[in-house]
Design an enzyme around this catalytic site. Sequence first.
Site, PDB file in Angstrom:
ATOM      1  NE  ARG A 122       6.557  -0.312   1.080  1.00 22.93           N
ATOM      2  CZ  ARG A 122       5.950   0.100   2.187  1.00 22.93           C
ATOM      3  NH1 ARG A 122       6.425  -0.190   3.357  1.00 22.93           N
ATOM      4  NH2 ARG A 122       4.854   0.806   2.110  1.00 22.93           N
TER       5      ARG A 122
ATOM      6  NE  ARG B  62       6.225  -1.369   9.611  1.00 23.86           N
ATOM      7  CZ  ARG B  62       5.728  -0.562   8.686  1.00 23.86           C
ATOM      8  NH1 ARG B  62       5.358  -1.051   7.524  1.00 23.86           N
ATOM      9  NH2 ARG B  62       5.613   0.718   8.900  1.00 23.86           N
TER      10      ARG B  62
ATOM     11  CE  LYS C 278       3.469   7.913   5.159  1.00 26.12           C
ATOM     12  NZ  LYS C 278       2.296   7.239   4.559  1.00 26.12           N
TER      13      LYS C 278
ATOM     14  NE  ARG D 103       4.458   5.780  -1.278  1.00 24.26           N
ATOM     15  CZ  ARG D 103       3.522   5.133  -0.591  1.00 24.26           C
ATOM     16  NH1 ARG D 103       2.407   5.711  -0.270  1.00 24.26           N
ATOM     17  NH2 ARG D 103       3.699   3.883  -0.239  1.00 24.26           N
TER      18      ARG D 103
ATOM     19  NE  ARG E  50       2.215  -3.226   4.692  1.00 21.91           N
ATOM     20  CZ  ARG E  50       2.376  -1.915   4.640  1.00 21.91           C
ATOM     21  NH1 ARG E  50       1.929  -1.149   5.603  1.00 21.91           N
ATOM     22  NH2 ARG E  50       2.975  -1.359   3.618  1.00 21.91           N
TER      23      ARG E  50
HETATM   24  P1  AMP Z   1       1.457   2.186   1.687  1.00 26.62           P
HETATM   25  O1  AMP Z   1       0.507   1.356   2.496  1.00 26.62           O
HETATM   26  O2  AMP Z   1       1.060   3.632   1.617  1.00 26.62           O
HETATM   27  O3  AMP Z   1       2.875   2.014   2.096  1.00 26.62           O
HETATM   28  O4  AMP Z   1       1.352   1.648   0.193  1.00 26.62           O
HETATM   29  C1  AMP Z   1       1.636   0.314  -0.150  1.00 26.62           C
HETATM   30  C2  AMP Z   1       2.064   0.214  -1.607  1.00 26.62           C
HETATM   31  O5  AMP Z   1       1.006   0.705  -2.456  1.00 26.62           O
HETATM   32  C3  AMP Z   1       3.269   1.043  -1.984  1.00 26.62           C
HETATM   33  O6  AMP Z   1       4.474   0.398  -1.705  1.00 26.62           O
HETATM   34  C4  AMP Z   1       3.051   1.255  -3.474  1.00 26.62           C
HETATM   35  O7  AMP Z   1       3.355   0.080  -4.191  1.00 26.62           O
HETATM   36  C5  AMP Z   1       1.557   1.427  -3.560  1.00 26.62           C
HETATM   37  N1  AMP Z   1       1.166   2.854  -3.391  1.00 26.62           N
HETATM   38  C6  AMP Z   1       0.446   3.409  -2.370  1.00 26.62           C
HETATM   39  N2  AMP Z   1       0.268   4.708  -2.572  1.00 26.62           N
HETATM   40  C7  AMP Z   1       0.873   5.008  -3.739  1.00 26.62           C
HETATM   41  C8  AMP Z   1       1.048   6.201  -4.499  1.00 26.62           C
HETATM   42  N3  AMP Z   1       0.566   7.376  -4.084  1.00 26.62           N
HETATM   43  N4  AMP Z   1       1.733   6.114  -5.666  1.00 26.62           N
HETATM   44  C9  AMP Z   1       2.224   4.959  -6.109  1.00 26.62           C
HETATM   45  N5  AMP Z   1       2.111   3.806  -5.455  1.00 26.62           N
HETATM   46  C10 AMP Z   1       1.439   3.813  -4.273  1.00 26.62           C
END
Ligand code: AMP
Length: 187
Positions: free
Chosen positions: A145, A127, A13, A88, A134
């Site tokens: 996740r 990954r 994504k 989310r 990360r």
């Molecule tokens: P991502 O880079 O989008 O995978 O986001 C990394 C982390 O940020 C996720 O694993 C969540 O802990 C937090 N996060 C990002 N977007 C959201 C969201 N819309 N709602 C809740 N937590 C989020």
Amino acid sequence: MKLILLGPPGAGKGTQAAMIVAEYKIPHLSTGDMLREAVANGTELGTKAKGFMDAGDLVTDELVIGIVKEKLAQDDCKAGFLLDGFPRTVEQAKALKQVFTDLEINDVKVVEVAVADDVLLERIKKRGESGSGRSDDSVEIASNRLKVYWEKTAPVSSFYKEEGQLIKIDGLGSIEEVKDRIKAALS
Ligand code: AMP
């Protein structure tokens, strides 16, 4: 082009999002990026979010809804935007619907990049092994996740399906192939 990009962790994504925003010249609103920035800057938001992020859990709806609302109200989002990593949860999707109504934002498209679970786990493991730097990328946390995705985020697709907004794209194949499918679906 007003777009919400949905998809499980490991679906590619992020890569697709980067290409779409370059193509359509729209702001990239990634809640993950915003939260990582907040953590790096040691802001109050970052302090609240860090524990959840490190565990691969979602931060609270309240925290993310606030930052997204703020971004969408800015002038550079008037002509379009790409929302990546938000909503989310169904709660976030409902709150976003209200934000769109309040800000008079119409014609938002929702694209989901769909990839089967076993393929995702394989990608996540790779990954993890290559170590992308990360802090939430170890295999165990990545698996969490994915679990969180199925429990809390997969229902968001159903929400948009019921709203008649969901465009589902097959996420298997090369980056280029998936990109072309997304472009075709948007045109
Ligand atoms: P991502 O880079 O989008 O995978 O986001 C990394 C982390 O940020 C996720 O694993 C969540 O802990 C937090 N996060 C990002 N977007 C959201 C969201 N819309 N709602 C809740 N937590 C989020």
